[in-house]
Design a protein around this motif. Structure first.
Motif, PDB file in Angstrom:
ATOM      1  N   ALA A  54       0.835  -1.208   0.000  1.00 58.04           N
ATOM      2  CA  ALA A  54       0.000   0.000   0.000  1.00 58.04           C
ATOM      3  C   ALA A  54       0.869   1.258   0.000  1.00 58.04           C
ATOM      4  CB  ALA A  54      -0.947  -0.006   1.200  1.00 58.04           C
ATOM      5  N   ILE A  55       1.929   1.253   0.792  1.00 56.79           N
ATOM      6  CA  ILE A  55       2.846   2.402   0.830  1.00 56.79           C
ATOM      7  C   ILE A  55       3.488   2.608  -0.545  1.00 56.79           C
ATOM      8  CG2 ILE A  55       5.066   3.186   1.779  1.00 56.79           C
ATOM      9  CD1 ILE A  55       4.131   1.830   4.459  1.00 56.79           C
ATOM     10  N   THR A  56       3.894   1.501  -1.177  1.00 56.85           N
ATOM     11  CA  THR A  56       4.506   1.578  -2.507  1.00 56.85           C
ATOM     12  C   THR A  56       3.499   2.111  -3.530  1.00 56.85           C
ATOM     13  OG1 THR A  56       5.954  -0.273  -1.930  1.00 56.85           O
ATOM     14  CG2 THR A  56       5.763   0.257  -4.267  1.00 56.85           C
ATOM     15  N   ALA A  57       2.264   1.607  -3.468  1.00 59.26           N
ATOM     16  CA  ALA A  57       1.221   2.073  -4.397  1.00 59.26           C
ATOM     17  C   ALA A  57       0.961   3.561  -4.233  1.00 59.26           C
ATOM     18  CB  ALA A  57      -0.065   1.276  -4.182  1.00 59.26           C
ATOM     19  N   GLU A  58       0.890   4.028  -3.001  1.00 59.90           N
ATOM     20  CA  GLU A  58       0.642   5.455  -2.753  1.00 59.90           C
ATOM     21  C   GLU A  58       1.829   6.309  -3.203  1.00 59.90           C
ATOM     22  OE1 GLU A  58      -0.276   5.175   1.402  1.00 59.90           O
ATOM     23  OE2 GLU A  58      -2.410   4.807   1.016  1.00 59.90           O
ATOM     24  N   LYS A  59       3.029   5.812  -2.966  1.00 60.59           N
ATOM     25  CA  LYS A  59       4.232   6.553  -3.349  1.00 60.59           C
ATOM     26  C   LYS A  59       4.293   6.793  -4.856  1.00 60.59           C
ATOM     27  CE  LYS A  59       9.276   5.972  -3.505  1.00 60.59           C
ATOM     28  NZ  LYS A  59      10.418   5.117  -3.122  1.00 60.59           N
ATOM     29  N   ALA A  61       1.731   6.526  -7.090  1.00 60.50           N
ATOM     30  CA  ALA A  61       0.495   7.005  -7.729  1.00 60.50           C
ATOM     31  C   ALA A  61       0.728   8.348  -8.405  1.00 60.50           C
ATOM     32  CB  ALA A  61      -0.625   7.100  -6.700  1.00 60.50           C
ATOM     33  N   GLU A  62       1.532   9.204  -7.785  1.00 61.63           N
ATOM     34  CA  GLU A  62       1.801  10.531  -8.355  1.00 61.63           C
ATOM     35  C   GLU A  62       2.685  10.458  -9.592  1.00 61.63           C
ATOM     36  OE1 GLU A  62       5.506  11.967  -5.549  1.00 61.63           O
ATOM     37  OE2 GLU A  62       3.467  12.225  -4.794  1.00 61.63           O
ATOM     38  N   ARG A  66      -0.582   2.706 -11.578  1.00 58.85           N
ATOM     39  CA  ARG A  66      -1.848   2.202 -11.036  1.00 58.85           C
ATOM     40  C   ARG A  66      -1.662   0.760 -10.580  1.00 58.85           C
ATOM     41  NH1 ARG A  66      -7.398   3.615 -11.795  1.00 58.85           N
ATOM     42  NH2 ARG A  66      -8.504   2.437 -10.223  1.00 58.85           N
ATOM     43  N   LYS A  94      -9.083  -0.440   3.316  1.00 58.28           N
ATOM     44  CA  LYS A  94      -9.056   0.701   2.378  1.00 58.28           C
ATOM     45  C   LYS A  94      -7.752   0.755   1.579  1.00 58.28           C
ATOM     46  CE  LYS A  94     -12.849   2.642   4.281  1.00 58.28           C
ATOM     47  NZ  LYS A  94     -13.838   1.617   4.386  1.00 58.28           N
ATOM     48  N   PRO A  96      -5.103   1.044  -1.418  1.00 59.33           N
ATOM     49  CA  PRO A  96      -5.133   1.975  -2.560  1.00 59.33           C
ATOM     50  C   PRO A  96      -5.032   1.270  -3.910  1.00 59.33           C
ATOM     51  CG  PRO A  96      -2.931   1.955  -1.617  1.00 59.33           C
ATOM     52  CD  PRO A  96      -3.779   1.032  -0.765  1.00 59.33           C
ATOM     53  N   TRP A  97      -5.819   0.228  -4.108  1.00 58.88           N
ATOM     54  CA  TRP A  97      -5.871  -0.454  -5.387  1.00 58.88           C
ATOM     55  C   TRP A  97      -7.270  -1.012  -5.587  1.00 58.88           C
ATOM     56  CZ3 TRP A  97      -2.014  -2.413  -1.848  1.00 58.88           C
ATOM     57  CH2 TRP A  97      -2.421  -3.492  -1.070  1.00 58.88           C
TER      58      TRP A  97
END
Length: 192
Positions: A54-59, A61-62, A66, A94, A96-97
C-alpha cells in the motif's frame, strides 16, 4: 512456452468484477504504468506485506502508476478467499488499489500466476517489464533486505535502465479449483 508471461509480452485482457461493485477490463486503465498483482485474503505472505504494498502504491500514484489486485484463489480451498470476504477486507483496510475477482481462474492462467503475491509491471504499451516478488521477505517485512518492487518502479518511472526484470515470487501458491492446496500446474516453475 513458459507458464508465466515473459518480459516484453502484452498483458492479457480481462473483464472482472471488483469489490467496489463495478467490473473492469484492461482497457479501463490508461496510466503510464500498470502493476497487476495476484493476491488473496488469507495468505500470510500477503497479510505480512500488504501494508508495504500500500505504501509503494501510494508513493508511485503521483508518477502515474496504477495498482490492480486480482484474487484468483478458489474459495472451495479456503472460504476466506470468497468474494464477500474480499469486499470485507477492502472495507476494513481501504487499500489503494482495485481488488478484482477471477472466479474462473482464467486470468491467473493467462498471466501464469504462481503465488500470492505475484507482481507484474507493465509499461504504457502494456508490455511486461518486470515479474516476480514485491519484497524479499513478504511474510515478515521486519526481515526485508530489498523492496524489489520499489526498486523496479523507481527505475522505470525515472526512465532509468531496469537491472531486475524477473524474480521468483515468494508466497503461497495459487489455490486451483479441484486441486490440493499445494498443487501447481506441471509447466509452472521458478522464473529465475
Amino acid at each position: 512456452m513458459a507458464f508465466t508471461l515473459e518480459i516484453g509480452q502484452k498483458a492479457p485482457d480481462f473483464n472482472l468484477p471488483a469489490t467496489d461493485g463495478k467490473s473492469y477490463a484492461l482497457s479501463d486503465f490508461n496510466n503510464k504504468w500498470l502493476v497487476i498483482f495476484f493476491t488473496c485474503n488469507h495468505c500470510p505472505y500477503v497479510i505480512g506485506s500488504d501494508e508495504l504494498t500500500a505504501i509503494t502504491a501510494e508513493k508511485f500514484a503521483e508518477r502515474d502508476v496504477r495498482f490492480v489486485g486480482i484474487n484468483s484463489n478458489s474459495e472451495k480451498t479456503n472460504e476466506e478467499d470468497s468474494f464477500p470476504n474480499m469486499v470485507k477486507r477492502m472495507n476494513e483496510h481501504k487499500f489503494p488499489w482495485l481488488y478484482l475477482h477471477d472466479k474462473t481462474q482464467e486470468v491467473a492462467l493467462a498471466y501464469g500466476a504462481l503465488r500470492t503475491p505475484h507482481f507484474y509491471v507493465f509499461n504504457e504499451e502494456r508490455e511486461l517489464v518486470y515479474t516476480g516478488r514485491g519484497v524479499d521477505s513478504p511474510r515478515d517485512i521486519s526481515k526485508m533486505a530489498e523492496n524489489t518492487l520499489d526498486i523496479v518502479l523507481e527505475a522505470v518511472t525515472k526512465g532509468n535502465p531496469l537491472h531486475i526484470t524477473a524474480t521468483n515470487p515468494i508466497g503461497c501458491n495459487v489455490k486451483w479449483k479441484g486441486k490440493d492446496k499445494h498443487w501447481m500446474p506441471a509447466e509452472a516453475c521458478d522464473l529465475v
